[in-house]
Design an enzyme around this catalytic site. Sequence first.
Site, short mmCIF file in Angstrom:
data_model
loop_
_atom_site.label_atom_id
_atom_site.label_comp_id
_atom_site.label_asym_id
_atom_site.label_seq_id
_atom_site.Cartn_x
_atom_site.Cartn_y
_atom_site.Cartn_z
CG ASN A 1 64.92 46.05 54.35
OD1 ASN A 1 64.08 46.22 55.24
ND2 ASN A 1 66.12 46.59 54.39
CG MET A 2 60.65 46.18 47.67
SD MET A 2 60.00 47.75 47.04
CE MET A 2 58.68 48.05 48.19
CE LYS A 3 68.93 45.53 50.83
NZ LYS A 3 70.15 46.36 50.89
N GLY A 4 65.02 42.12 49.57
CA GLY A 4 65.13 40.73 49.93
C GLY A 4 66.54 40.21 50.02
#
Length: 245
Positions: free
Chosen positions: A125-128
């Site tokens: 996911n982008m947020k990591g």
Amino acid sequence: MSTLVKPYGDTLDDGAMQLSFTLPIEWSEAADEAARQLVAKMGFEEVAVAEGRRIASGFSFFVVYARTPVSADVSAISAPSVKTHAMSMEEIDAFIRERVRRKIRVAGACIGTDAHTVGIDAILNMKGYNGDYGLERYKEFEAFNLGSQVSVEELVRFTRDHSIDALLASQVVTQKGSDITNFTALGELLEAEGLRDRVILICGGPRVTNLLAAELGFDAGFGRGTLPSEVAAFIAHRMADRRAA
């Protein structure tokens, strides 16, 4: 310095350990004694039941303190971790552009009947995770997060149909060795479909080690606390090595 190590409780090398387990019996003082004797039969010394209580009809839970007389020689143990390169997201993207020269297609899923996506989400996911961005944010990765409860057959089919370069299989649930069963089935099906040699195969989960991954025929295994950039760097370098071979 000695390479022999023992558990540490109050003083160095005292061998003190805490064990917890469930027995399928109603709790009683006799149940406490059964728990104590069970641990003693395992070879532990100075066994004491710190807590015993009923948790359900016909089941009791115990916390036991004991000392072990044995030690482990850490100098004789080899369990190498995944070799990763400490790189930032920008450095990894630049490395891929220079050495791989195309975007890397990555797919990940929590396999079997496991519905826990925390691990695969942390990596993709982008947020990591922990301030480290996931692969969706990288410019040189094309990431597909297939979510949870993905069958091995479905994941292999997606890998084939979308020309996936790196496959991330995660499993949090480990009861009765379900993680080993599913990881093994995934590797075997990829082999049967003629896809194994062209895919970087990675497994992950709270009990996964790189040693276990190697035993299962995977390229790498990432366990607790893994950062997305560690996985990204490993994939990027493995792809570059394959291109140079």
